[in-house]
Design an enzyme around this catalytic site. Sequence first.
Site, PDB file in Angstrom:
ATOM      1  N   ASP A   1      41.539  38.796  33.914  1.00  0.00           N
ATOM      2  CA  ASP A   1      42.617  37.886  34.309  1.00  0.00           C
ATOM      3  C   ASP A   1      43.048  38.118  35.751  1.00  0.00           C
ATOM      4  OD1 ASP A   1      43.478  40.452  33.344  1.00  0.00           O
ATOM      5  OD2 ASP A   1      45.546  39.743  33.607  1.00  0.00           O
ATOM      6  N   GLU A   2      43.718  37.124  36.299  1.00  0.00           N
ATOM      7  CA  GLU A   2      44.381  37.208  37.596  1.00  0.00           C
ATOM      8  C   GLU A   2      43.540  37.917  38.661  1.00  0.00           C
ATOM      9  OE1 GLU A   2      49.056  37.129  36.746  1.00  0.00           O
ATOM     10  OE2 GLU A   2      48.195  39.034  36.131  1.00  0.00           O
ATOM     11  N   VAL A   3      42.311  37.492  38.793  1.00  0.00           N
ATOM     12  CA  VAL A   3      41.433  38.124  39.786  1.00  0.00           C
ATOM     13  C   VAL A   3      41.557  37.373  41.108  1.00  0.00           C
ATOM     14  CG1 VAL A   3      39.078  38.795  40.324  1.00  0.00           C
ATOM     15  CG2 VAL A   3      39.874  38.811  37.934  1.00  0.00           C
TER      16      VAL A   3
END
Lengths: 483, 483
Positions: B275-277
């Site tokens: 997530d949230e890369v």
Amino acid sequence: MLHLSEKPHFIYTCLMLLAWVSQYVSLSTGFELNHSLTYIWPLPHELTSGNETLTVNPTLSLSLIGKGGNFKILREGFRRYKRIIFKQSSGVSIFKNLRRIRSIYDISQMRIIVNSDSDELKLGVDESYTLFITKTKGKSIAWEAIIEVNTIYGALRGLENVLHWHIIDEQSFPLEIPKYPKLWNGAYTKWERYTVEDASKIVRFAKTRGIHVMAEVDVPGHAESWGIGYPDLWPSTSCREPLDVTKNFTFDLISGIFSDIRKIFPFELFHLGGDEVNIGCWNNTPHVKQWLKDNNMKPKDAYKYFVLKAQEIAISKNWTPVNWEETFHAFAGSLNPQTVVHNWLGPGVCPKAVAKGFKCIFSNSGVWYLDHLDVTWEQIYNAEPLEGIDNESKQKLVLGGEVCMWGETVDTSNVQQTIWPRAAAAAERLWSTKTALSAGTDTVLHRLHYFRCLLQRRGVQAAPVTNYYARQPPVGPDSCYWQ
Amino acid sequence: MLHLSEKPHFIYTCLMLLAWVSQYVSLSTGFELNHSLTYIWPLPHELTSGNETLTVNPTLSLSLIGKGGNFKILREGFRRYKRIIFKQSSGVSIFKNLRRIRSIYDISQMRIIVNSDSDELKLGVDESYTLFITKTKGKSIAWEAIIEVNTIYGALRGLENVLHWHIIDEQSFPLEIPKYPKLWNGAYTKWERYTVEDASKIVRFAKTRGIHVMAEVDVPGHAESWGIGYPDLWPSTSCREPLDVTKNFTFDLISGIFSDIRKIFPFELFHLGGDEVNIGCWNNTPHVKQWLKDNNMKPKDAYKYFVLKAQEIAISKNWTPVNWEETFHAFAGSLNPQTVVHNWLGPGVCPKAVAKGFKCIFSNSGVWYLDHLDVTWEQIYNAEPLEGIDNESKQKLVLGGEVCMWGETVDTSNVQQTIWPRAAAAAERLWSTKTALSAGTDTVLHRLHYFRCLLQRRGVQAAPVTNYYARQPPVGPDSCYWQ
């Protein structure tokens, strides 16, 4: 409300020191330990140390000697703290051989010498102790921990504090009173009550931890809940407190309550409240007004009459009365000379009370009310209960200080966070020497951070130290030791 | 993060029911019980009741029969709950005669019939159970409680939920990895770490309570802390995450971590994050930019390359990979078909995921993130993980829902208050039938008030139910049952 023990001499925490020693060996980076500091809270009166780091065997054994060496309370206390301190070390499964376990730790036995053969827990009981850790003379190098105490309570004294239990207030009367069984109809619900057996259990639990329990039955104000079961105690339905001063029933009932709960609370101090009495509505109630006229009293005289009568009843049950400071301000000259004046409204009260020969407890609400969430740990730490009292014999009249945890916005879900870590600041103020306390605030904060994380590791939900408001969550992701 | 079990059938809490029965007898006024309601949380699938109120003997004995009747886990679970439920009844000291104790209670024995002889705790393990309380035929009137289950976990199933443990994030790498011993240099302090033995103990503790533990190692984002011990994992000192996609070392290390922790976590699901890369800084790092060019990739291709490579490594260790929904949005067509898509960004994701044949976990952050303090218990209660999925075979691809407790503003001092009582709202949504859930909100709130006070009585610091923001203190003095 939490009462943090009388002003002590030479008191510090033996097993806490051992805990610190045992945890110390595994630490080194991140939050850096300052090796010139002693990570003990509260600070002992006197401390000297060598330059070796010792480890304590989680299977530490106990040898109890002296006149008071046979008390079960002490043996149980030792077991209890050992369990708390070494809870992470329960399964030393990799070591199959007891001899091998012994050889890798420096301290495997604690000897406690108890001089007094009494286990009575009374006001002023000697709580001091001395802990030595010394090399023993023998073939191999070995160490021994020795605690010498006058009473078993010296050996127990640690985090435990006198508990002042404000049991009843205007919203709820939760305690069972066998002589007047309808009183606890004033509890919130039937689930939220204490039976006589519950209350006795609390007192017994406290005794095994060396904690006095001082009960408070606050009269004549803060007592509206009494009338749920006995409406005659209300002057009228629109004037539900202060209690009806005109009736014999009121004082008969108070006497009945005191007789019943005297069996529960053996501690010699008993709190009669007497605070925040709004006497206005007495004067608006026809039968009370008439009674005042008949007795040639103004409402303030009736307030005095009520408090003094309650004092007499308490004294007749062999209790020493404690009253909030309003009673001292209103009629100091009439108060029973045994009265302990309990300060709360502000600074400078204990100096006045001890000047008149009364004993005093310091709880200035500006700095020592824990439900005041804007009071910081520094303000608590820097408050001095003996301020303004230079005469040593007068200082002795200050029984100590008490931090108060009023419950208006507190329940099981947040009471620990409201108390800790700020109560620890008061504890060190009360227990340590002025020299120890004069260290800079930075140093104290560093030690307090360490102590709050130790509390958390032991299951006490201590809130972050430096948040502006107390019991607030951490402000962001970070180490326990920096918040 | 707390994962509240897969969607179950016929599940309810046997000993909780007994607890309720046993407490029930002593209650009647104040907070009034509504006798048309069943005070069990979460509601059972099916319930019929008689019109007698029964009492349960605090010394309740256990008889275990069936193929699975010999498991220690079950015997220990029974003892554990008996201790919790009857903690106030430990000293029945007024009764000296056992026969007399037996005669004053209705239920003195519980029989548990376990059909399966396996104690394997795997995904989809049958957790259902049936509790009967019936009259026995005999000379005197007696009652018997019988639980019939297919596996021991059916008998254990109560408050326990799957635990999804997000172990590592950008701020801290607290877990010991023997193959790469410098990784936990990224912990906040040496005190704030888990050894392999600590983590194994947590998994063992969970198993005895029927709780799966799903570990998460989030890659390639949320991983800055990895580089404290191994700076080569950082693309550069100014680009510390996502992890360096160009180096074999990165994937060798991931493989090493997975090998080490596979021994700790036997559960077949393993969370790989994803997530949230923020892939922007890869492009600003010269050697990564060059590598992308050499491999004919854009940063988003490298993100896919990283996630798929991590999936392969996890699968090679015999794990089923779970990934946050961003991976599904970015390259659903390339994800391994075994992938479990973990929803969090908003509603409507599971319908899309199951339409493409993926399994799904519902955690819509708008309603099921417990660290969102403005989410009320009603919003949580009214969220339906199967919304938008009408096809029954597709519904089966939804493994369940998970309420998430992210730790940014949480530590030991406030984690329980953030989770409870709101997590209970999700539990009932997941465990009870749609018919049961369709009762009016007032009725549910009444039962939830009761349940939060039960939690408090058991030592769980559940916050007031109806405060506008979660984990807030009570607004004023009042009963537990009205706040």
